[in-house]
Enzyme design. Structure first.
Site, PDB file in Angstrom:
ATOM      1  N   LYS A 149     -29.005 -40.390   3.483  1.00 46.25           N
ATOM      2  CA  LYS A 149     -30.195 -41.377   3.425  1.00 46.25           C
ATOM      3  C   LYS A 149     -31.250 -40.910   4.215  1.00 46.25           C
ATOM      4  O   LYS A 149     -30.920 -40.477   5.531  1.00 46.25           O
ATOM      5  CB  LYS A 149     -29.522 -42.624   3.946  1.00 46.25           C
ATOM      6  CG  LYS A 149     -30.450 -43.683   3.862  1.00 46.25           C
ATOM      7  CD  LYS A 149     -29.999 -45.187   4.440  1.00 46.25           C
ATOM      8  CE  LYS A 149     -30.862 -46.168   4.485  1.00 46.25           C
ATOM      9  NZ  LYS A 149     -30.050 -47.460   4.744  1.00 46.25           N
ATOM     10  N   SER A 162     -31.056 -51.358   1.997  1.00 42.12           N
ATOM     11  CA  SER A 162     -31.914 -50.293   2.254  1.00 42.12           C
ATOM     12  C   SER A 162     -31.535 -48.830   1.465  1.00 42.12           C
ATOM     13  O   SER A 162     -32.344 -47.916   1.494  1.00 42.12           O
ATOM     14  CB  SER A 162     -32.576 -50.004   3.760  1.00 42.12           C
ATOM     15  OG  SER A 162     -31.543 -49.586   4.498  1.00 42.12           O
ATOM     16  N   SER A 171     -27.390 -53.195   4.069  1.00 37.80           N
ATOM     17  CA  SER A 171     -27.956 -52.024   3.177  1.00 37.80           C
ATOM     18  C   SER A 171     -27.141 -51.381   2.770  1.00 37.80           C
ATOM     19  O   SER A 171     -27.548 -50.255   1.760  1.00 37.80           O
ATOM     20  CB  SER A 171     -28.800 -51.244   4.342  1.00 37.80           C
ATOM     21  OG  SER A 171     -30.116 -52.110   4.681  1.00 37.80           O
TER      22      SER A 171
END
Length: 521
Positions: free
Chosen positions: A123, A199, A223
């Site tokens: 990520k 996220s 997230s």
């Protein structure tokens, strides 16, 4: 991970796929989708990470072949916008080096890593891969080259994973969608009009679309669990301190944030957490590492599960999310567990006020460090409007407010620990509403509009970031519109083994592996 395939030719073996030996533990077969038929290794999408590692270990596939299969899908499925920064050449170099070392010699020495050659991605938020950029989804960090590897990256590499990209995240992970001025909108592979969640939306979209079997993710308020729920995948946020955050900072957002993965199979999550958990130099408070791989082979019996349906903010829960969690409760009851309605009495106002203080202060700390490195001040035009607003507010927060925030989190942890003395797990919705349309949770809109949608995204997930307890999203329901709706389970501190054992049991009882979105079907 042993398999049996003597006498099978290479292509015959691939057609048989993961139905052989260790690759069949959860029935992950080599089913070929229409979308994959014209791609390299059309069987690729039917395998989880462990099955791919097994094929590489046997010599039926090379690391380079598997990597090129992942890259090809990343290129042909660009429309979902899951990849922020490709590291394809770096990964090709690593794959060639693995092949050059010689499989037979490494096996003879017992030096082949458990996931050797399996493609993987990070990520694009708060993780360092030396010599590469991590932007945090923010223009102010677009050229921020890491001068070190995160401890977690070192553990991923020690496990044999071949990192080939950074995946999209909203700016600083500050919302439950994955949209940013820097990278654009990441779409949900189930329906491109909807958000993939955030996220870790790039991670979830990449796995759901068949680009990767597993991807790194992080969770500071939901997230991992929110995008896993929105994309029909499995995602577990571990207990505070279980997975290393260092070396530069040993806690993210003073304990709110945790790293792990989003996967299609439960066993991939169990293995990846097993291989990465445990303290690093400087760790002072963390749960003991668990025997997670063993746990998924032992179905749990007679769990006491508390069902929480009421929205902590008192704003109600969408019928689709209630349908999902009630269906999950019925399945748990059918499996021999006890599920009963319960209520939680938490200091919600103090907790969420403290979360705003803590996340904004953490963001400001990152920006200050970048300003120092660049030798200049950040500009408003380098940030999303809502984050710029938060940064200005953070400049006025006091040490007393930060201390009060952490005290509220600790109080929540104490209350939940006492609650878990009566129950083994808590079952709740993941979100209070189904996946939102793109734009609804964007950080590039008026603050008042953002708040109306944001309160539906993380009321159930964020409480376990604040308390430090582990929690997971399990994909057991799809609504009438064909969008996935996950169910959340939370466990006592250090209770990852119980969560994974139940997840494996649910996966066996109501398999989700064959439910694939249009992007991979």
């Amino acid at each position: 991970m042993d398999t049996h395939g003597a006498g099978l030719g290479r292509r015959d073996f691939l057609k048989a796929g993961a139905a052989l030996g260790g690759a069949s533990l959860l029935g992950l077969g080599g089913k070929v989708s229409a979308a994959a038929a014209g791609s390299p290794l059309p069987e690729y999408e039917g395998f989880d990470a462990l099955a791919l590692a097994d094929l590489i270990r046997r010599g039926e596939l090379t690391p380079l072949e598997v990597l090129e299969a992942a890259i090809a899908r990343a290129e042909t499925r660009k429309a979902i916008n899951a990849i922020a920064i490709p590291h394809f050449d770096l990964a090709r170099e690593a794959a060639r080096a693995l092949s050059a070392e010689g499989r037979a010699e490494r096996l003879r020495r017992g030096e082949m890593a458990p996931l050797s050659g399996v493609p993987f991605a990070l990520k694009d938020l708060n993780i360092a891969l030396k010599g590469t950029v991590t932007t945090n989804g923010c223009a102010f960090f677009r050229d921020a080259v890491a001068d070190h590897d995160s401890t977690l990256v070192l553990r991923y590499r020690a496990a044999g994973l071949n990192i080939f990209a950074k995946l999209t995240s909203p700016e600083f992970g500050q919302t439950g969608t994955t949209e940013s001025r820097l990278w654009g909108k990441t779409t949900n592979p189930w329906n491109a009009e909807y958000s993939a969640g955030g996220s870790s939306g790039g991670s979830a979209a990449a796995v759901a679309a068949g680009i990767l079997p597993a991807a790194h993710a992080s969770d500071g308020g939901g997230s991992i669990r929110i995008p896993a729920s929105h994309c029909g995948l499995f995602g577990l946020k571990p207990s505070r301190g279980l997975v290393p955050m260092g070396p530069r900072a040993l806690e993210g957002w003073m304990g709110l944030s945790a790293h792990n993965v989003i996967t299609r199979s439960v066993r991939d999550s169990a293995w990846l957490l097993q291989l990465t958990q445990g303290p690093e130099p400087g760790t002072r408070a963390a749960p003991s590492p668990g025997a997670l791989i063993a746990a998924i082979g032992r179905p749990p019996r007679g769990l006491r599960i508390a069902l929480i349906e009421s929205n902590p903010f008192g704003m109600g829960v969408h019928a689709d999310c209630l349908d999902a969690v009630r269906g999950t409760a019925k399945l748990c009851t059918a499996l021999g567990h006890t599920v009963e309605a319960a209520t939680l009495n938490l200091p919600i106002q103090e907790m969420f006020a403290g979360m705003g203080v803590m996340t904004a202060t953490g963001m400001l700390t990152s920006v200050r460090a970048r300003e120092k490195a660049l030798g200049r001040a950040a500009r408003e035009d380098e940030f999303e409007p809502i984050n710029w607003r938060s940064l200005q507010l953070a400049k006025g927060y006091t040490a007393e407010q930060v201390f009060a925030a952490r005290a509220a989190f600790d109080q929540a942890g104490r209350i939940l620990d006492e609650f878990f003395a009566r129950y083994d797990l808590i079952l709740s919705p993941v979100t209070a509403a189904p996946p939102p349309k793109l734009g609804a949770l964007s950080l590039d809109q008026p603050y008042e509009d953002f708040v109306k949608a944001a309160v539906l995204a993380s009321p159930f997930t964020a409480m376990f970031n604040m308390s430090g307890h582990p929690a997971m999203s399990v994909p057991l329901h799809w609504n009438a519109a064909g969008l996935p709706i996950g169910s959340q389970f939370a466990a006592p501190f250090g209770g990852e083994a119980t969560l994974l054992a139940l997840a494996a049991q649910l996966e066996q009882a109501a398999p989700w592996k064959d439910r694939r979105p249009p992007a991979a079907a």
